[in-house]
Design an enzyme around this catalytic site. Structure first.
Site, PDB file in Angstrom:
ATOM      1  N   GLN A   1      -6.695  23.391  56.863  1.00 19.57           N
ATOM      2  CA  GLN A   1      -7.536  23.792  55.560  1.00 19.57           C
ATOM      3  C   GLN A   1      -6.567  24.335  54.518  1.00 19.57           C
ATOM      4  O   GLN A   1      -6.114  25.625  54.920  1.00 19.57           O
ATOM      5  CB  GLN A   1      -8.563  24.750  56.200  1.00 19.57           C
ATOM      6  CG  GLN A   1      -9.664  25.216  54.762  1.00 19.57           C
ATOM      7  CD  GLN A   1     -10.340  24.140  54.202  1.00 19.57           C
ATOM      8  OE1 GLN A   1     -11.295  23.523  55.044  1.00 19.57           O
ATOM      9  NE2 GLN A   1     -10.335  23.868  53.147  1.00 19.57           N
TER      10      GLN A   1
ATOM     11  N   ASP B   1      -8.506  14.522  57.630  1.00 18.72           N
ATOM     12  CA  ASP B   1      -8.766  14.723  56.156  1.00 18.72           C
ATOM     13  C   ASP B   1      -7.896  14.067  55.392  1.00 18.72           C
ATOM     14  O   ASP B   1      -8.030  13.811  54.048  1.00 18.72           O
ATOM     15  CB  ASP B   1      -8.204  16.283  55.835  1.00 18.72           C
ATOM     16  CG  ASP B   1      -8.950  16.880  54.881  1.00 18.72           C
ATOM     17  OD1 ASP B   1      -9.972  16.436  54.368  1.00 18.72           O
ATOM     18  OD2 ASP B   1      -8.522  17.935  54.216  1.00 18.72           O
TER      19      ASP B   1
ATOM     20  N   LYS C   1     -18.345  23.182  57.647  1.00 17.71           N
ATOM     21  CA  LYS C   1     -17.825  21.855  58.308  1.00 17.71           C
ATOM     22  C   LYS C   1     -18.334  21.974  59.809  1.00 17.71           C
ATOM     23  O   LYS C   1     -18.922  20.887  60.321  1.00 17.71           O
ATOM     24  CB  LYS C   1     -16.441  21.618  58.192  1.00 17.71           C
ATOM     25  CG  LYS C   1     -15.979  21.151  56.781  1.00 17.71           C
ATOM     26  CD  LYS C   1     -14.824  21.454  56.560  1.00 17.71           C
ATOM     27  CE  LYS C   1     -14.286  21.044  55.055  1.00 17.71           C
ATOM     28  NZ  LYS C   1     -12.961  21.355  54.392  1.00 17.71           N
TER      29      LYS C   1
END
Ligand code: NAP
Length: 284
Positions: free
Chosen positions: A97, A120, A53
């Site tokens: 994450q 996200d 990413k």
């Protein structure tokens, strides 16, 4: 006839070019898009995703940073860090994450994250907005799938979509996004009976299970669209394997996402695209 490929690698390259131009335009207006990640330091898979990413973000000219949590990180420190990110106007997107180390309360961290930075799309705030049909960030992985079907002008209106998997980050939001597109949606999970029979009724099949090649060719309705989010490491195989048996399913489907090169790259592209939206929103 063999299925056409929903090529996430190719589409994500196009999306990344757009992200790069949008980043350049933002910089000329004094806004440098910035994404910050909170990640478990001891989780090699998470670190690998985060590296990718970061690489893509930096290639697009964005600023990308990360904060690694360890076995020593206390919940209060995590919450303070989230608060700082919320308050820092130079930060446009924050990714927590999954999974964080078990001693940390990930749900509390997600609840604390401001919806305007949840690029996200996995906080309860963003998922609530999706459920209510309100604008907000959509979960990156199912959003990537929707971009693929939109790009290929696949109309799911009135079609029967079966989503295998009901996780908060994937199965449930994928089902809601297909519903937004006027599909008739069934969600299947580990307790669903006669799964193969159910799948054979699907015009659109989303596999979000985490079981390598569980979906076989004879589960697929001829001409169905198959979206495979699975990403499984299998000993002896050189690359990750999807939840669908690709070769068998491709013989029956009309469209299919490969693994790798399907949903995976679109997830990262969607995440970064959401971050650019967040940065642009600061100028509105
Ligand atoms: P998860 O949280 O483990 O959820 C898996 C879901 O599959 C659960 O709802 C589970 O049902 C269901 N399931 C498990 N075994 C089943 C079976 N035999 N029959 C029917 N349903 C079954 O996984 P996830 O986070 O959603 O991830 C799913 C897959 O997508 C994994 O391979 C993961 O690596 C991949 N993934 C890919 C991306 C990407 O960017 N491409 C991003 C995230 C995840 P219950 O709810 O009943 O337990």
């Amino acid at each position: 006839m063999r299925a056409q490929i929903l090529d996430g690698k190719a589409l994500s390259t196009q999306v990344r070019e757009q992200i790069k131009s949008r980043t350049e335009a933002l910089i000329t207006r004094g806004v440098h898009p910035r994404i910050e990640v909170v990640v478990a330091a001891q989780d090699p898979a998470s670190l690998a995703y985060v590296r990718m990413k970061r690489k893509w973000a930096e290639a697009a000219g964005m600023i990308s940073g990360s904060w690694e949590v360890t076995a020593e990180t206390r919940q209060a420190e995590l919450m303070d860090h989230i608060q700082e990110l919320n308050e820092d106007s130079s930060v446009h997107g924050v990714l927590i994450q999954h999974p964080l180390p078990k001693h940390l309360d990930e749900d509390a961290a997600l609840l604390a994250l401001g919806a305007e930075k949840d690029v996200d799309g996995i906080t309860p705030q963003s998922l609530g907005r999706l459920t209510a049909g309100l604008p907000g960030f959509r979960c990156a992985t199912p959003l990537g799938m929707m971009c693929l079907i939109d790009h290929h002008q696949i109309d799911v209106t009135g079609k029967h979509a079966v989503v295998i998997g009901r996780s908060v980050i994937l199965g449930k939001p994928a089902a809601l996004m297909l519903l937004e597109k006027n599909a008739t949606v069934t969600i299947a999970h580990s307790r669903t009976q006669n799964l193969a029979d159910l799948c054979r009724t699907a015009d659109v099949l989303v596999a979000a299970v985490g079981r390598p090649e569980m979906v076989r060719g004879n589960w697929i309705k001829p001409g169905a669209v198959v979206l495979d989010a699975g990403y499984n490491k299998v000993e002896g195989r050189t690359h990750d394997v999807g939840d669908c048996h690709y070769d068998e399913c491709a013989e029956v489907a009309s469209w299919i996402t490969p693994v790798p090169g399907g949903v995976g790259p679109m997830t990262v592209a969607s995440l970064l695209s959401n971050c650019i939206d967040a940065a642009e929103a600061t100028l509105a």
